[in-house]
Design an enzyme around this catalytic site. Structure first.
Site, PDB file in Angstrom:
ATOM      1  N   ARG A  91       9.969  44.944  20.651  1.00 36.03           N
ATOM      2  CA  ARG A  91       8.483  44.235  19.817  1.00 36.03           C
ATOM      3  C   ARG A  91       8.358  43.283  19.741  1.00 36.03           C
ATOM      4  O   ARG A  91       9.145  41.943  19.019  1.00 36.03           O
ATOM      5  CB  ARG A  91       8.308  44.880  18.564  1.00 36.03           C
ATOM      6  CG  ARG A  91       6.787  44.815  17.575  1.00 36.03           C
ATOM      7  CD  ARG A  91       6.559  45.262  16.966  1.00 36.03           C
ATOM      8  NE  ARG A  91       4.962  44.255  16.379  1.00 36.03           N
ATOM      9  CZ  ARG A  91       5.451  43.168  15.270  1.00 36.03           C
ATOM     10  NH1 ARG A  91       5.904  43.313  14.650  1.00 36.03           N
ATOM     11  NH2 ARG A  91       3.961  43.439  14.579  1.00 36.03           N
ATOM     12  N   ASN A 308       4.298  46.586   7.958  1.00 35.06           N
ATOM     13  CA  ASN A 308       4.916  45.423   7.929  1.00 35.06           C
ATOM     14  C   ASN A 308       5.274  45.586   6.490  1.00 35.06           C
ATOM     15  O   ASN A 308       4.535  44.882   5.313  1.00 35.06           O
ATOM     16  CB  ASN A 308       4.992  44.007   8.346  1.00 35.06           C
ATOM     17  CG  ASN A 308       4.722  44.103   9.306  1.00 35.06           C
ATOM     18  OD1 ASN A 308       5.145  44.628  10.605  1.00 35.06           O
ATOM     19  ND2 ASN A 308       4.461  42.622  10.088  1.00 35.06           N
ATOM     20  N   GLU A 378       7.739  46.293  11.326  1.00 35.95           N
ATOM     21  CA  GLU A 378       8.710  44.911  10.714  1.00 35.95           C
ATOM     22  C   GLU A 378       8.480  45.499   9.077  1.00 35.95           C
ATOM     23  O   GLU A 378       8.213  45.911   8.743  1.00 35.95           O
ATOM     24  CB  GLU A 378       8.260  43.370  10.586  1.00 35.95           C
ATOM     25  CG  GLU A 378       7.500  42.877  11.705  1.00 35.95           C
ATOM     26  CD  GLU A 378       7.409  41.730  11.485  1.00 35.95           C
ATOM     27  OE1 GLU A 378       7.055  40.756  10.361  1.00 35.95           O
ATOM     28  OE2 GLU A 378       6.118  40.721  12.197  1.00 35.95           O
TER      29      GLU A 378
HETATM   30  O1  IFM Z   1       8.825  35.986  10.254  1.00 33.59           O
HETATM   31  C1  IFM Z   1       8.056  36.466   9.861  1.00 33.59           C
HETATM   32  C2  IFM Z   1       6.941  36.896  10.815  1.00 33.59           C
HETATM   33  O2  IFM Z   1       6.756  36.376  12.065  1.00 33.59           O
HETATM   34  C3  IFM Z   1       5.780  38.145  10.170  1.00 33.59           C
HETATM   35  N1  IFM Z   1       6.481  38.953   8.630  1.00 33.59           N
HETATM   36  C4  IFM Z   1       7.402  38.629   7.816  1.00 33.59           C
HETATM   37  C5  IFM Z   1       8.133  37.921   8.701  1.00 33.59           C
HETATM   38  C6  IFM Z   1       9.458  37.650   7.552  1.00 33.59           C
HETATM   39  O3  IFM Z   1       8.300  36.026   7.076  1.00 33.59           O
END
Ligand code: IFM
Length: 472
Positions: A91, A308, A378
């Site tokens: 991704r 995320n 994420e």
């Molecule tokens: O690095 C970030 C990412 O860009 C977006 N979500 C959280 C991650 C960690 O802070």
């Protein structure tokens, strides 16, 4: 395309061994500004993050988007590393200022980079998962008001057109936006992120215009890639009342959940803004920016919701010493605060490690917004990794983090949640926004002086899990 239905139930063996369903997507994620570097190459224009990082005091150590992990030049060897790890999907995000510098005409050189990236991924048997916007707005658009201006959503759709018409035949899955809450609130309300504005009214307008941009871009993607799964990625948090018997705490939890999660989930999946936070939002003019037809555009059907997940929130309605004012206060939500549970371990970012919150979040989305396939787009942790003289990074904390969060994801699947994949954040150590290069989230250690890559122990661990598709 391996976006298959979650046809098989998961297997849970005595003794804690777990396995994931067939077709489960295993990946890792990055974002353009955080890894690419090469900010002046091939006609790329300035983004809000270039401008913000150049502002004294905005980013730790004065770090900027150069060199990052120099992925723009090293993507082929990075794909080699992904292959060694056995990743099924990568991704990445596309840099708008490379593709349409200054939000103007398409830039052939910038587009060709993503063309090559996608082709090399496919050659390596890795699915390309593309995100259109991971926070690098062309500065030229910010100069005209940025996301607080409605016209930015239309410029975003033009940029989506350029990319989807070129890559629509090969990208395996699309997400329009990454974490619009962060882009709107951290960028326009509390000023911790680019463009560094502290104007809550602009933040609420930005939130709406980002979501409108999502809806317009979905339409573009559908035209160019009608059979490719598409959706959006949100940063979601389980929010609990600090004292479950306190009405004030329960009310604070409802408001934080509304301002953090449902402000995006409801328009996306129900076509409405949440009524119960109307009082909190009223001073900031949401009603003034929503026009007829916007909510229908935002609620266009999606094939996947990216989640995320990093941590949960415990909140109180009675702020007191030891509690921290936080997120919603930036947009004026008074009389609430965040409570820290100091019994939980923390990552190097200071975030509490709370794997059960991932299960809770997945179950809540499954219950409250049924029918949408979910992906963890994420999940990850920063730790103060040390590269030993033997050239190893023994990041046992990260392995424990991964193990516990994968088990938490598995618990949700076992309870019936249609969770179809997991992307670790991040593939590589990278530019962690206002924290610069000080925080390392990668599976792969990056020496920023030499750009040498060293897979950490966590990379080897995850690689084994992927090949076995199970945790013992
Ligand atoms: O690095 C970030 C990412 O860009 C977006 N979500 C959280 C991650 C960690 O802070």
């Amino acid at each position: 395309m391996s976006l298959q239905p979650n046809e098989a139930s998961t297997e849970t063996k005595p003794g804690g061994a777990i396995s994931f369903p067939p077709g489960f997507v295993w990946g890792a994620a990055t974002a353009a500004f955080q890894v690419e570097g090469a900010t002046a190459a091939d006609g790329r224009s300035e983004s809000i993050w270039d401008r913000f990082a150049a502002t004294p005091g905005a980013v730790v150590n004065g770090d900027t988007g150069d060199p990052a992990a120099d992925h723009y030049r090293r993507y082929e060897s990075d794909i080699g590393l992904m292959r060694e790890l056995g990743l099924g999907a990568y991704r990445f995000s596309i840099a708008w200022p490379r593709v349409r510098p200054d939000a103007g005409a398409p830039n052939a050189l910038g587009i060709e980079f993503y063309d090559r990236l996608v082709d090399r991924l496919l050659d390596a048997g890795i699915e390309p998962w593309a995100t259109l916007y991971h926070w690098d707005l062309p500065q030229a658009l910010e100069d005209k008001g940025g996301w607080a201006e409605r016209s930015t959503a239309y410029r975003f759709a033009e940029y989506a057109e350029t990319i989807a018409s070129r890559l629509g035949d090969r990208v395996a899955a699309w997400t329009t936006l990454n974490e619009p809450w962060c882009a709107a609130m951290l960028g326009y309300a509390n000023g911790l992120h680019a463009p560094g504005r502290t104007d809550p009214e602009a933040a609420v307008a930005a939130a709406h215009h980002l979501m409108l941009g999502h809806g317009l871009a979905m339409d573009v993607i559908r035209r160019h890639a009608p059979d490719t799964p598409a959706g959006i990625t949100l940063n979601l948090y389980p929010v609990v009342a600090s004292d479950p018997s306190s009405a004030a705490d329960a009310d604070a939890a409802r408001r934080v959940d509304g301002l953090q999660n449902r402000l995006f989930l409801d328009p996306l999946l129900n076509g409405t803004y949440p009524e119960d936070i109307a009082d909190d939002l009223e001073p900031f003019g949401l009603d003034h920016v929503v026009r007829d037809g916007d909510l229908a555009a935002i609620a266009a059907p999606i094939d996947l919701l990216g989640i995320n997940y990093y941590r949960g929130y415990e909140v109180t309605g009675t702020p007191r010493p030891g509690t921290e004012p936080g997120g919603p206060e930036w947009i004026g939500a008074r009389n609430l605060a965040f409570v820290s549970d100091n019994r939980l371990p923390r990552t190097d970012s200071g975030w509490q490690v709370q794997p059960d919150g991932l299960t809770t979040t997945l179950l809540q989305i499954h219950r409250d917004y049924p029918g949408v396939p979910l992906y963890i787009t994420e999940n990850g942790a920063s730790y103060p990794d040390v590269l030993s003289e033997q050239g190893e990074v023994n990041d046992h904390d990260r392995i424990a983090f991964l193990d516990s969060h994968l088990r938490a994801a598995h618990d949700a699947i076992a309870a019936g949640v249609d969770l179809r994949g997991y992307f670790y954040w991040s593939l590589l150590d990278n530019f962690e926004w206002a924290e610069g290069y000080a925080k390392r989230f990668g599976l792969i250690h990056v020496d920023y002086q030499t750009q040498r890559r060293t897979p950490k122990q966590s990379a080897n661990w995850l690689s084994r899990v992927i090949s076995l598709n199970s945790i013992g």
